[in-house]
Design a protein around this motif. Structure first.
Motif, PDB file in Angstrom:
ATOM      1  N   PHE A 143      21.306   0.739 -43.664  1.00  0.00           N
ATOM      2  CA  PHE A 143      21.698  -0.646 -43.377  1.00  0.00           C
ATOM      3  C   PHE A 143      21.066  -1.602 -44.390  1.00  0.00           C
ATOM      4  CE2 PHE A 143      20.894  -4.652 -41.019  1.00  0.00           C
ATOM      5  CZ  PHE A 143      22.218  -5.013 -40.771  1.00  0.00           C
ATOM      6  N   LEU A 144      19.815  -1.335 -44.761  1.00  0.00           N
ATOM      7  CA  LEU A 144      19.165  -2.156 -45.787  1.00  0.00           C
ATOM      8  C   LEU A 144      19.894  -2.029 -47.112  1.00  0.00           C
ATOM      9  CD1 LEU A 144      16.820  -3.858 -46.943  1.00  0.00           C
ATOM     10  CD2 LEU A 144      15.560  -1.704 -47.250  1.00  0.00           C
ATOM     11  N   ALA A 145      20.286  -0.797 -47.484  1.00  0.00           N
ATOM     12  CA  ALA A 145      21.014  -0.606 -48.735  1.00  0.00           C
ATOM     13  C   ALA A 145      22.331  -1.373 -48.715  1.00  0.00           C
ATOM     14  CB  ALA A 145      21.262   0.881 -48.978  1.00  0.00           C
ATOM     15  N   ASP A 146      23.022  -1.384 -47.582  1.00  0.00           N
ATOM     16  CA  ASP A 146      24.268  -2.144 -47.471  1.00  0.00           C
ATOM     17  C   ASP A 146      24.028  -3.634 -47.701  1.00  0.00           C
ATOM     18  OD1 ASP A 146      25.560   0.197 -46.884  1.00  0.00           O
ATOM     19  OD2 ASP A 146      25.511  -0.094 -44.710  1.00  0.00           O
ATOM     20  N   ARG A 147      23.007  -4.162 -47.094  1.00  0.00           N
ATOM     21  CA  ARG A 147      22.727  -5.602 -47.219  1.00  0.00           C
ATOM     22  C   ARG A 147      22.379  -5.965 -48.658  1.00  0.00           C
ATOM     23  NH1 ARG A 147      18.699  -7.234 -42.336  1.00  0.00           N
ATOM     24  NH2 ARG A 147      19.805  -9.236 -42.379  1.00  0.00           N
ATOM     25  N   LEU A 148      21.554  -5.149 -49.300  1.00  0.00           N
ATOM     26  CA  LEU A 148      21.174  -5.433 -50.684  1.00  0.00           C
ATOM     27  C   LEU A 148      22.377  -5.358 -51.610  1.00  0.00           C
ATOM     28  CD1 LEU A 148      17.791  -3.480 -50.904  1.00  0.00           C
ATOM     29  CD2 LEU A 148      18.104  -5.946 -50.700  1.00  0.00           C
ATOM     30  N   ALA A 149      23.259  -4.391 -51.368  1.00  0.00           N
ATOM     31  CA  ALA A 149      24.444  -4.257 -52.215  1.00  0.00           C
ATOM     32  C   ALA A 149      25.376  -5.445 -52.033  1.00  0.00           C
ATOM     33  CB  ALA A 149      25.165  -2.946 -51.900  1.00  0.00           C
ATOM     34  N   ARG A 150      25.591  -5.875 -50.783  1.00  0.00           N
ATOM     35  CA  ARG A 150      26.457  -7.029 -50.548  1.00  0.00           C
ATOM     36  C   ARG A 150      25.878  -8.293 -51.170  1.00  0.00           C
ATOM     37  NH1 ARG A 150      27.435  -4.468 -45.431  1.00  0.00           N
ATOM     38  NH2 ARG A 150      25.685  -5.612 -44.511  1.00  0.00           N
ATOM     39  N   LEU A 151      24.555  -8.364 -51.228  1.00  0.00           N
ATOM     40  CA  LEU A 151      23.923  -9.525 -51.855  1.00  0.00           C
ATOM     41  C   LEU A 151      24.084  -9.507 -53.370  1.00  0.00           C
ATOM     42  CD1 LEU A 151      22.181 -12.042 -51.202  1.00  0.00           C
ATOM     43  CD2 LEU A 151      20.155 -10.610 -51.538  1.00  0.00           C
ATOM     44  N   GLY A 152      24.332  -8.326 -53.950  1.00  0.00           N
ATOM     45  CA  GLY A 152      24.516  -8.227 -55.393  1.00  0.00           C
ATOM     46  C   GLY A 152      23.351  -7.613 -56.130  1.00  0.00           C
ATOM     47  N   VAL A 153      22.385  -7.064 -55.396  1.00  0.00           N
ATOM     48  CA  VAL A 153      21.206  -6.491 -56.055  1.00  0.00           C
ATOM     49  C   VAL A 153      21.575  -5.273 -56.883  1.00  0.00           C
ATOM     50  CG1 VAL A 153      18.952  -5.413 -55.656  1.00  0.00           C
ATOM     51  CG2 VAL A 153      19.643  -7.398 -54.303  1.00  0.00           C
ATOM     52  N   GLU A 154      22.447  -4.397 -56.333  1.00  0.00           N
ATOM     53  CA  GLU A 154      22.847  -3.197 -57.062  1.00  0.00           C
ATOM     54  C   GLU A 154      23.517  -3.557 -58.381  1.00  0.00           C
ATOM     55  OE1 GLU A 154      22.620   0.093 -56.343  1.00  0.00           O
ATOM     56  OE2 GLU A 154      21.543  -0.098 -54.452  1.00  0.00           O
ATOM     57  N   ASP A 155      24.451  -4.500 -58.350  1.00  0.00           N
ATOM     58  CA  ASP A 155      25.162  -4.887 -59.574  1.00  0.00           C
ATOM     59  C   ASP A 155      24.211  -5.490 -60.601  1.00  0.00           C
ATOM     60  OD1 ASP A 155      27.485  -4.031 -58.377  1.00  0.00           O
ATOM     61  OD2 ASP A 155      28.064  -6.028 -57.666  1.00  0.00           O
ATOM     62  N   GLU A 156      23.234  -6.278 -60.128  1.00  0.00           N
ATOM     63  CA  GLU A 156      22.300  -6.906 -61.065  1.00  0.00           C
ATOM     64  C   GLU A 156      21.399  -5.863 -61.709  1.00  0.00           C
ATOM     65  OE1 GLU A 156      20.691  -9.885 -63.315  1.00  0.00           O
ATOM     66  OE2 GLU A 156      22.461  -9.936 -61.999  1.00  0.00           O
ATOM     67  N   LEU A 157      21.002  -4.839 -60.961  1.00  0.00           N
ATOM     68  CA  LEU A 157      20.195  -3.774 -61.547  1.00  0.00           C
ATOM     69  C   LEU A 157      20.973  -3.033 -62.626  1.00  0.00           C
ATOM     70  CD1 LEU A 157      18.438  -2.356 -58.350  1.00  0.00           C
ATOM     71  CD2 LEU A 157      17.328  -3.507 -60.271  1.00  0.00           C
ATOM     72  N   VAL A 158      22.263  -2.813 -62.391  1.00  0.00           N
ATOM     73  CA  VAL A 158      23.087  -2.148 -63.403  1.00  0.00           C
ATOM     74  C   VAL A 158      23.187  -3.003 -64.660  1.00  0.00           C
ATOM     75  CG1 VAL A 158      25.421  -1.323 -63.929  1.00  0.00           C
ATOM     76  CG2 VAL A 158      24.393  -0.841 -61.695  1.00  0.00           C
ATOM     77  N   LYS A 159      23.380  -4.316 -64.480  1.00  0.00           N
ATOM     78  CA  LYS A 159      23.468  -5.211 -65.636  1.00  0.00           C
ATOM     79  C   LYS A 159      22.189  -5.200 -66.466  1.00  0.00           C
ATOM     80  CE  LYS A 159      26.726  -8.493 -63.579  1.00  0.00           C
ATOM     81  NZ  LYS A 159      26.920  -9.908 -63.114  1.00  0.00           N
ATOM     82  N   GLN A 160      21.054  -5.067 -65.797  1.00  0.00           N
ATOM     83  CA  GLN A 160      19.788  -5.110 -66.516  1.00  0.00           C
ATOM     84  C   GLN A 160      19.372  -3.747 -67.065  1.00  0.00           C
ATOM     85  OE1 GLN A 160      16.743  -7.604 -65.725  1.00  0.00           O
ATOM     86  NE2 GLN A 160      17.845  -9.094 -64.475  1.00  0.00           N
ATOM     87  N   GLY A 161      20.223  -2.743 -66.901  1.00  0.00           N
ATOM     88  CA  GLY A 161      19.956  -1.456 -67.524  1.00  0.00           C
ATOM     89  C   GLY A 161      19.123  -0.504 -66.705  1.00  0.00           C
ATOM     90  N   ALA A 162      19.110  -0.656 -65.414  1.00  0.00           N
ATOM     91  CA  ALA A 162      18.352   0.273 -64.578  1.00  0.00           C
ATOM     92  C   ALA A 162      19.015   1.649 -64.609  1.00  0.00           C
ATOM     93  CB  ALA A 162      18.272  -0.248 -63.154  1.00  0.00           C
ATOM     94  N   VAL A 163      18.202   2.685 -64.664  1.00  0.00           N
ATOM     95  CA  VAL A 163      18.693   4.067 -64.684  1.00  0.00           C
ATOM     96  C   VAL A 163      18.289   4.742 -63.385  1.00  0.00           C
ATOM     97  CG1 VAL A 163      18.568   4.202 -67.198  1.00  0.00           C
ATOM     98  CG2 VAL A 163      16.587   4.874 -65.821  1.00  0.00           C
ATOM     99  N   PRO A 164      18.999   5.810 -62.997  1.00  0.00           N
ATOM    100  CA  PRO A 164      18.627   6.514 -61.767  1.00  0.00           C
ATOM    101  C   PRO A 164      17.164   6.954 -61.805  1.00  0.00           C
ATOM    102  CG  PRO A 164      20.772   7.249 -62.534  1.00  0.00           C
ATOM    103  CD  PRO A 164      20.231   6.356 -63.608  1.00  0.00           C
ATOM    104  N   GLY A 165      16.486   6.713 -60.700  1.00  0.00           N
ATOM    105  CA  GLY A 165      15.068   7.051 -60.613  1.00  0.00           C
ATOM    106  C   GLY A 165      14.137   5.948 -61.042  1.00  0.00           C
ATOM    107  N   ALA A 166      14.689   4.824 -61.522  1.00  0.00           N
ATOM    108  CA  ALA A 166      13.841   3.707 -61.950  1.00  0.00           C
ATOM    109  C   ALA A 166      13.118   3.121 -60.747  1.00  0.00           C
ATOM    110  CB  ALA A 166      14.677   2.629 -62.633  1.00  0.00           C
TER     111      ALA A 166
END
Length: 484
Positions: free
Chosen positions: A402-425
């Motif tokens: 549920f926390l992951a859903d909320r963070l994704a809807r807020l845009g945290v996942e997309d922002e991490l991708v934009k900033q170059g986050a890699v799996p395991g970061a």
């Protein structure tokens, strides 16, 4: 024996919010009753309030720790937890609140004025409030938040219209006793007055207050004598009155040198008033020179000699005797007139109305920055994501999903991708650091395999275990890195 305390360190702690309840209705003939867990109650606030009947910070000197009540947890049958009891602390008029960084956060002037020193924690939502079309019976609830915990400094700055300034034994306490109904301690030795004394003076239709500040000496602005502790009580005064002892027998002292020495201390002291006060430095306040003890023959002659010196500076001069009460009537009317003029020049500001600023539609409410302590890591900052992390039960897979859903809807996942986050970061939100796994289908409400579980986390665990097993086989030379 009562003590006058005008500066204390206060430790305040607001109440914790109660946890939400994860409950499902279980009754005969109602096999699908649904979630009925109630919300936790909010923690109580710690509130400072001005009380005209309180004149010192003595209570906080002996009891420097204050704690509000905690909120109660929610219960089944949609029963919300009880709100925590707020703690109301009474403070004197003129109390200034300073935080641990030395910044003034509140200037409490006026009866009933309040300041929330510590806000209570928010109560967690129960699973009845978390139910949705896709998540019909959540097997988790949100945790309650901790209340604010702060260390504050309370300083009392007397609210008086006229401040009496002078060397020890200049007759300030005697003057207050004859101008008002106050009965300060009076004796024939220096530093008789150890605490400020306030008196109310009535002159015609005007009523004003007079503060008798303990005797000042050269070096008071640097901590000599008692001056540094009590100069703050002059900061709110509209008029400063120099009370001069014209009958002193100390060598090297005379009325002019006494006033010059006091003026130097007033100019050296820098008040720290709140930002909305426009009183300025003490050196800018209107002055009055009161030549006291004129009942002594030599003192009367000396007063006549130095009067022209002070009038040349533009200061009104009054020759009085606190013992015989000679010259008090014109002095009282002159002080009342100066106070009235000050009140006209500095009208009380109207109560400030709260300003509501709507949040922009594109405002994300969070930011993502590189972690300076962890190469390749990131820190997510924002009120909402940090609160969501604090309220999550990390031993419950469904709550983590549920926390992951909320963070994704807020845009945290997309922002991490934009900033170059890699799996395991390593990604830090609040007090929690976790390894980012973008393969989780975050942001999509999925029907869990069971209450308290989340299939996405189970898949992630299996993938992670396989990757760790493959890396181990590569290190041992059993397979090549590009082999499956």
């Amino acid at each position: 024996m009562s003590k006058f305390i005008d500066r204390v360190v206060l430790h305040v702690r607001a109440g914790k919010g109660g946890h939400g309840c994860a409950s499902v209705l279980r009754e005969k003939f109602k096999p699908l009753g649904g979630p009925n867990g109630g919300n936790g109650g909010n923690g109580g606030d710690v509130i400072l309030e001005v009380d005209p009947n309180v004149h010192t910070l003595l209570d906080f000197h002996f009891h420097p720790h204050a704690k509000a009540g905690n909120g109660k947890p929610g219960e089944g049958s949609n029963r919300d937890g009880k709100q925590g009891e707020p703690l109301l602390l009474k403070v004197p008029d003129g109390t200034v609140v300073v935080d641990k960084d030395g910044m003034i956060v509140a200037d409490l002037v006026g009866a009933g004025n309040q300041y929330i020193a510590a806000r209570g924690g928010r109560g967690g939502l129960g699973n009845a409030s978390l139910a949705s079309k896709a998540r019909k019976a959540p097997g988790f609830a949100l945790l309650g938040e901790d209340g604010d915990e702060r260390e504050l400094v309370l300083e009392l700055k007397s609210v008086a219209d006229v401040g009496l300034v002078g060397f020890p034994s200049a007759g300030k306490s005697s003057l207050v006793s004859v101008l008002s109904a106050a009965k300060p301690k009076i004796a024939d030795y220096p530093f008789t007055t150890l605490v400020p004394n306030l008196g109310v003076v009535a002159s015609g239709d005007t009523t004003f207050t007079v503060a008798d500040v303990p005797g000042l000496i050269p070096g008071a602005s640097e901590g000599r004598g008692l001056g540094l502790d009590f100069l703050r009580h002059l900061e709110r005064c509209a008029v400063l009155a120099h009370v001069v002892d014209c009958a002193t027998l100390e060598p090297g002292r005379d009325p002019v040198s006494d006033v010059d020495a006091l003026e130097a201390e007033l100019a050296a002291y820098k008040p720290a008033l709140s930002a909305d006060a426009d009183l300025g430095d003490l050196a800018d306040r209107p002055r009055v020179v009161i030549l006291n003890k004129a009942d002594v023959p030599d003192a009367a002659e000396l007063a006549d000699m130095v009067t022209s010196e002070f009038t040349a500076r533009g200061w009104p001069v009054f020759v009085i005797s606190a013992v015989s009460r000679a010259g008090l009537r014109p002095l009282t009317f002159a002080l009342a007139e100066m106070v009235l003029q000050y009140r006209e020049d500095h009208p009380k500001a109207a109560p400030k109305r709260p300003i509501i600023r709507p949040i922009a539609v594109d405002e994300t409410g969070f930011s993502v920055i590189a972690d300076p302590q962890e190469p390749g890591g990131f820190i997510v900052r924002g009120t909402r994501p940090e609160r969501w992390v604090r309220q999550t039960q990390f031993d419950n897979a469904e709550a983590v999903g549920f926390l992951a859903d909320r963070l994704a809807r807020l845009g945290v996942e997309d922002e991490l991708v934009k900033q170059g986050a890699v799996p395991g970061a390593p990604v830090t939100i609040g007090h929690v650091t976790f390894e980012w796994e973008p393969q989780i289908s975050a942001g999509i409400d999925m029907v869990p395999t069971g209450r308290g579980t989340d299939i996405r986390l189970e898949q992630s665990d299996r993938i992670g275990a396989a990757e760790r097993k493959h890396a181990s086989r590569v290190r041992r030379g059993l397979v090549k890195e590009d082999e499956e």
